[in-house]
Write a protein that holds these residues in place. Structure first.
Motif, PDB file in Angstrom:
ATOM      1  N   ARG A  61      11.474   8.815  -9.323  1.00  0.00           N
ATOM      2  CA  ARG A  61      11.812   7.405  -9.116  1.00  0.00           C
ATOM      3  C   ARG A  61      11.563   7.036  -7.663  1.00  0.00           C
ATOM      4  O   ARG A  61      11.658   7.868  -6.772  1.00  0.00           O
ATOM      5  N   THR A  62      11.214   5.767  -7.438  1.00  0.00           N
ATOM      6  CA  THR A  62      10.998   5.264  -6.079  1.00  0.00           C
ATOM      7  C   THR A  62      11.965   4.126  -5.799  1.00  0.00           C
ATOM      8  O   THR A  62      12.072   3.179  -6.580  1.00  0.00           O
ATOM      9  N   THR A  63      12.668   4.229  -4.681  1.00  0.00           N
ATOM     10  CA  THR A  63      13.553   3.175  -4.194  1.00  0.00           C
ATOM     11  C   THR A  63      13.015   2.678  -2.860  1.00  0.00           C
ATOM     12  O   THR A  63      12.646   3.479  -1.997  1.00  0.00           O
ATOM     13  N   VAL A  64      12.970   1.358  -2.695  1.00  0.00           N
ATOM     14  CA  VAL A  64      12.519   0.754  -1.443  1.00  0.00           C
ATOM     15  C   VAL A  64      13.716   0.083  -0.781  1.00  0.00           C
ATOM     16  O   VAL A  64      14.409  -0.722  -1.409  1.00  0.00           O
ATOM     17  N   VAL A  65      13.954   0.410   0.482  1.00  0.00           N
ATOM     18  CA  VAL A  65      15.065  -0.172   1.219  1.00  0.00           C
ATOM     19  C   VAL A  65      14.531  -1.284   2.119  1.00  0.00           C
ATOM     20  O   VAL A  65      13.694  -1.038   2.996  1.00  0.00           O
ATOM     21  N   LEU A  66      15.024  -2.495   1.900  1.00  0.00           N
ATOM     22  CA  LEU A  66      14.668  -3.662   2.704  1.00  0.00           C
ATOM     23  C   LEU A  66      15.912  -4.206   3.388  1.00  0.00           C
ATOM     24  O   LEU A  66      17.039  -3.894   3.002  1.00  0.00           O
ATOM     25  N   GLY A  67      15.693  -5.054   4.390  1.00  0.00           N
ATOM     26  CA  GLY A  67      16.796  -5.768   5.009  1.00  0.00           C
ATOM     27  C   GLY A  67      17.036  -7.086   4.305  1.00  0.00           C
ATOM     28  O   GLY A  67      16.165  -7.599   3.587  1.00  0.00           O
ATOM     29  N   PHE A  68      18.201  -7.664   4.510  1.00  0.00           N
ATOM     30  CA  PHE A  68      18.489  -8.969   3.920  1.00  0.00           C
ATOM     31  C   PHE A  68      17.564 -10.029   4.505  1.00  0.00           C
ATOM     32  O   PHE A  68      17.152  -9.951   5.670  1.00  0.00           O
ATOM     33  N   ALA A  69      17.205 -11.014   3.675  1.00  0.00           N
ATOM     34  CA  ALA A  69      16.380 -12.158   4.063  1.00  0.00           C
ATOM     35  C   ALA A  69      14.923 -11.776   4.335  1.00  0.00           C
ATOM     36  O   ALA A  69      14.181 -12.570   4.905  1.00  0.00           O
ATOM     37  N   ARG A 120       0.831  -1.200   0.000  1.00  0.00           N
ATOM     38  CA  ARG A 120       0.000   0.000   0.000  1.00  0.00           C
ATOM     39  C   ARG A 120       0.877   1.266   0.000  1.00  0.00           C
ATOM     40  O   ARG A 120       0.668   2.189  -0.792  1.00  0.00           O
ATOM     41  N   SER A 121       1.880   1.291   0.867  1.00  0.00           N
ATOM     42  CA  SER A 121       2.754   2.455   0.971  1.00  0.00           C
ATOM     43  C   SER A 121       3.568   2.660  -0.301  1.00  0.00           C
ATOM     44  O   SER A 121       3.739   3.795  -0.768  1.00  0.00           O
ATOM     45  N   VAL A 122       4.061   1.570  -0.851  1.00  0.00           N
ATOM     46  CA  VAL A 122       4.875   1.668  -2.060  1.00  0.00           C
ATOM     47  C   VAL A 122       4.023   2.107  -3.253  1.00  0.00           C
ATOM     48  O   VAL A 122       4.469   2.908  -4.087  1.00  0.00           O
ATOM     49  N   LEU A 123       2.802   1.611  -3.336  1.00  0.00           N
ATOM     50  CA  LEU A 123       1.916   2.025  -4.430  1.00  0.00           C
ATOM     51  C   LEU A 123       1.647   3.526  -4.384  1.00  0.00           C
ATOM     52  O   LEU A 123       1.606   4.187  -5.431  1.00  0.00           O
ATOM     53  N   GLU A 124       1.461   4.070  -3.194  1.00  0.00           N
ATOM     54  CA  GLU A 124       1.242   5.512  -3.092  1.00  0.00           C
ATOM     55  C   GLU A 124       2.467   6.274  -3.587  1.00  0.00           C
ATOM     56  O   GLU A 124       2.347   7.299  -4.269  1.00  0.00           O
ATOM     57  N   ALA A 125       3.652   5.776  -3.262  1.00  0.00           N
ATOM     58  CA  ALA A 125       4.881   6.420  -3.738  1.00  0.00           C
ATOM     59  C   ALA A 125       4.988   6.339  -5.261  1.00  0.00           C
ATOM     60  O   ALA A 125       5.308   7.334  -5.933  1.00  0.00           O
ATOM     61  N   VAL A 126       4.707   5.170  -5.809  1.00  0.00           N
ATOM     62  CA  VAL A 126       4.791   4.970  -7.257  1.00  0.00           C
ATOM     63  C   VAL A 126       3.808   5.876  -7.998  1.00  0.00           C
ATOM     64  O   VAL A 126       4.100   6.371  -9.096  1.00  0.00           O
ATOM     65  N   ASN A 127       2.651   6.090  -7.396  1.00  0.00           N
ATOM     66  CA  ASN A 127       1.614   6.888  -8.052  1.00  0.00           C
ATOM     67  C   ASN A 127       1.793   8.395  -7.846  1.00  0.00           C
ATOM     68  O   ASN A 127       0.961   9.181  -8.308  1.00  0.00           O
ATOM     69  N   SER A 128       2.865   8.790  -7.178  1.00  0.00           N
ATOM     70  CA  SER A 128       3.154  10.213  -7.001  1.00  0.00           C
ATOM     71  C   SER A 128       3.881  10.747  -8.234  1.00  0.00           C
ATOM     72  O   SER A 128       4.180  10.008  -9.172  1.00  0.00           O
ATOM     73  N   THR A 129       4.217  12.023  -8.199  1.00  0.00           N
ATOM     74  CA  THR A 129       4.916  12.647  -9.319  1.00  0.00           C
ATOM     75  C   THR A 129       6.439  12.574  -9.190  1.00  0.00           C
ATOM     76  O   THR A 129       7.157  13.151 -10.010  1.00  0.00           O
ATOM     77  N   ASP A 135       6.670  -6.880  -8.285  1.00  0.00           N
ATOM     78  CA  ASP A 135       6.068  -6.576  -9.586  1.00  0.00           C
ATOM     79  C   ASP A 135       5.876  -5.084  -9.817  1.00  0.00           C
ATOM     80  O   ASP A 135       5.420  -4.685 -10.887  1.00  0.00           O
ATOM     81  N   LEU A 136       6.236  -4.273  -8.838  1.00  0.00           N
ATOM     82  CA  LEU A 136       6.019  -2.835  -8.963  1.00  0.00           C
ATOM     83  C   LEU A 136       7.240  -2.148  -9.576  1.00  0.00           C
ATOM     84  O   LEU A 136       8.364  -2.632  -9.439  1.00  0.00           O
TER      85      LEU A 136
END
Length: 199
Positions: free
Chosen positions: A51-59, A39-48, A69-70
């Motif tokens: 580019r959107t980068t998502v930071v995750l932890g390993f594993a 949900r949070s990432v979709l809102e970022a993608v749909n902004s102006t 798929d986004l």
């Protein structure tokens, strides 16, 4: 690019361990059938933003799978377990060299919409820190200009970048969002109960 003048990117911080959720992963918990992270990432993608980068932890395989798929770039932070500052730095290092600023989005804030993000992006000017607020009080998300990237890279621990905001009061522009959207995050089972009861 928000209006043709500035290149602004988004970093979504999503590497936390959900340590206050008693074993559950808050970012995978659904809201209206969609995980909080997606949900949070979709809102970022749909902004102006450019580019959107998502930071995750390993594993964090399930988190990766729910957004794979986004149209985002996924960064895995080797130091994410040491605190939010290190996740943020992983994202900053990955920004484009021509970025004029970066909008930091926390993945556990369910009320933030792409319209809110666009308000912040449209308010940006070089050198200005743009902060989402509630009744004049600073909250999240926050845009930092490129001139402060070096300071962001020097942060330590799990306090995020609040010290940079408070340390530069003359550079801060607060954009109030309605309904406390800039201050609602879901960290604990109690937070979730309150949110689900109030929807």
């Amino acid at each position: 690019m928000t209006d043709g003048r500035y290149r602004l990117e988004i970093i979504v911080l999503a590497a936390g361990k959900s340590s206050r959720m008693r074993g559950a992963d808050k970012l995978l918990r659904p809201i209206d059938g969609v995980s909080l992270l997606r949900r949070s990432v979709l809102e970022a993608v749909n902004s102006t933003a450019s580019r959107t980068t998502v930071v995750l932890g390993f594993a964090q395989h399930q988190r990766t799978a729910c957004i794979s798929d986004l149209p985002v770039r996924i960064i895995f932070s080797a130091r994410a377990t040491r605190g939010m500052a290190y996740s943020l730095q992983s994202g900053i290092v990955a920004l484009g060299k021509d970025a004029d600023g970066v909008l930091i989005v926390l993945a556990d804030m369910p009320a933030i919409t792409h319209a809110d993000l666009n308000l912040l992006l449209a308010a940006f000017t070089p050198g200005r820190i743009v902060v989402a607020g509630s009744e004049g009080r600073p909250g999240n998300p926050v845009i930092f200009p490129a001139g402060l990237f070096v300071e962001l890279l020097q942060l330590q621990g799990d306090k995020g970048a609040r010290s940079i905001v408070t340390g530069n009061p003359k550079r801060v522009k607060i954009i109030d969002l309605p309904d406390r959207r800039a201050s609602i995050d879901l960290d604990t089972p109690g937070d979730w109960k309150d949110w689900e009861g109030g929807e």
